[in-house]
Design a protein around this motif. Structure first.
Motif, PDB file in Angstrom:
ATOM      1  N   SER A 189      -5.936   6.190  -1.117  1.00 29.98           N
ATOM      2  CA  SER A 189      -4.674   5.517  -1.403  1.00 29.98           C
ATOM      3  C   SER A 189      -4.447   4.472  -0.323  1.00 29.98           C
ATOM      4  CB  SER A 189      -3.505   6.513  -1.442  1.00 29.98           C
ATOM      5  OG  SER A 189      -3.197   6.980  -0.147  1.00 29.98           O
ATOM      6  N   GLU A 190      -3.523   3.570  -0.622  1.00 33.25           N
ATOM      7  CA  GLU A 190      -3.139   2.543   0.345  1.00 33.25           C
ATOM      8  C   GLU A 190      -1.644   2.640   0.582  1.00 33.25           C
ATOM      9  OE1 GLU A 190      -3.040  -2.305   0.871  1.00 33.25           O
ATOM     10  OE2 GLU A 190      -4.440  -1.415  -0.559  1.00 33.25           O
ATOM     11  N   VAL A 191      -1.240   2.540   1.835  1.00 27.53           N
ATOM     12  CA  VAL A 191       0.176   2.530   2.181  1.00 27.53           C
ATOM     13  C   VAL A 191       0.741   1.167   1.788  1.00 27.53           C
ATOM     14  CG1 VAL A 191       1.854   2.626   4.067  1.00 27.53           C
ATOM     15  CG2 VAL A 191      -0.128   4.181   4.060  1.00 27.53           C
ATOM     16  N   THR A 192       1.726   1.177   0.876  1.00 25.90           N
ATOM     17  CA  THR A 192       2.306  -0.078   0.401  1.00 25.90           C
ATOM     18  C   THR A 192       3.702  -0.344   0.962  1.00 25.90           C
ATOM     19  OG1 THR A 192       3.149   0.994  -1.599  1.00 25.90           O
ATOM     20  CG2 THR A 192       0.961  -0.028  -1.737  1.00 25.90           C
TER      21      THR A 192
ATOM     22  N   LEU B  34       5.061  11.568   1.897  1.00 28.79           N
ATOM     23  CA  LEU B  34       4.405  10.546   1.081  1.00 28.79           C
ATOM     24  C   LEU B  34       4.847  10.680  -0.371  1.00 28.79           C
ATOM     25  CD1 LEU B  34       2.667  10.655   3.661  1.00 28.79           C
ATOM     26  CD2 LEU B  34       0.683  10.268   2.235  1.00 28.79           C
TER      27      LEU B  34
ATOM     28  N   GLN C 110       2.543   5.473  -1.093  1.00 31.26           N
ATOM     29  CA  GLN C 110       1.102   5.295  -1.244  1.00 31.26           C
ATOM     30  C   GLN C 110       0.764   4.980  -2.695  1.00 31.26           C
ATOM     31  OE1 GLN C 110      -1.213   8.821  -0.483  1.00 31.26           O
ATOM     32  NE2 GLN C 110       0.277  10.169  -1.464  1.00 31.26           N
ATOM     33  N   LYS C 111      -0.244   4.138  -2.869  1.00 31.44           N
ATOM     34  CA  LYS C 111      -0.736   3.787  -4.202  1.00 31.44           C
ATOM     35  C   LYS C 111      -2.212   4.160  -4.255  1.00 31.44           C
ATOM     36  CE  LYS C 111      -0.878   0.318  -7.653  1.00 31.44           C
ATOM     37  NZ  LYS C 111      -1.421  -0.860  -8.074  1.00 31.44           N
TER      38      LYS C 111
ATOM     39  N   ILE D 277      -6.853   8.958   8.218  1.00 32.41           N
ATOM     40  CA  ILE D 277      -5.783   7.972   8.333  1.00 32.41           C
ATOM     41  C   ILE D 277      -6.022   7.184   9.610  1.00 32.41           C
ATOM     42  CG2 ILE D 277      -3.282   7.589   8.493  1.00 32.41           C
ATOM     43  CD1 ILE D 277      -3.026  10.584   7.506  1.00 32.41           C
TER      44      ILE D 277
ATOM     45  N   LYS E 116      -5.302   2.770   4.813  1.00 31.35           N
ATOM     46  CA  LYS E 116      -5.940   3.585   3.778  1.00 31.35           C
ATOM     47  C   LYS E 116      -5.792   5.049   4.174  1.00 31.35           C
ATOM     48  CE  LYS E 116      -7.785   0.061   1.581  1.00 31.35           C
ATOM     49  NZ  LYS E 116      -7.055  -0.522   0.506  1.00 31.35           N
ATOM     50  N   ILE E 117      -5.527   5.890   3.178  1.00 27.05           N
ATOM     51  CA  ILE E 117      -5.510   7.338   3.363  1.00 27.05           C
ATOM     52  C   ILE E 117      -6.616   7.875   2.468  1.00 27.05           C
ATOM     53  CG2 ILE E 117      -4.186   9.473   3.143  1.00 27.05           C
ATOM     54  CD1 ILE E 117      -1.629   7.727   3.359  1.00 27.05           C
TER      55      ILE E 117
END
Length: 120
Positions: A5-8, A24, A40-41, A59, A114-115
């Motif tokens: 996922s990406e932190v948006t 999250l 997160q997306k 992370i 990124k996670i």
């Protein structure tokens, strides 16, 4: 298996220096939740999670091992992208919507991070 996922977004009240947790949620979170959450997306739509003790989460160049995975975690991640990451020892009564991680060092979060969730 790996899911990324990406932190948006990071809510203005999401990170509290004295509390080593991160809540999250996916992008569908309400505005009230977005205020206290890291959004997160995922790189895939409706990912299927099977996180458990021994899984890993990366992370910001830090890799953590899951020491406890609550009963609600996988369903919550699949449904609404929600989990509480706890960078602390497992308490006597752990949260069922939380993942407790080792080492117990909070990584910090920035938009674009990124996670990476890694599990079997």
């Amino acid at each position: 298996m790996m899911i990324t996922s990406e932190v948006t977004e990071i809510g203005p009240n999401a990170i509290v220096e004295s509390d080593p947790i991160a809540i999250l949620f996916g992008p569908e979170a309400t505005n009230n939740l977005k205020d206290v959450a890291v959004i997160q997306k995922f790189d895939v739509r409706h990912p299927e999670f099977n996180l458990r003790r021994g899984s890993q989460i990366s992370i910001r160049n830090h890799t953590y091992t899951v020491t406890f995975c609550g009963k609600l975690v996988n369903a919550n991640l699949q449904g609404v992208g929600h989990v509480t990451l706890c960078f602390s020892a497992i308490p006597e009564t752990p949260l069922e919507s939380a993942i407790y991680l080792s080492p117990e060092k909070f990584p910090g979060f920035t938009v674009g991070d990124k996670i990476i969730y890694t599990f079997k």
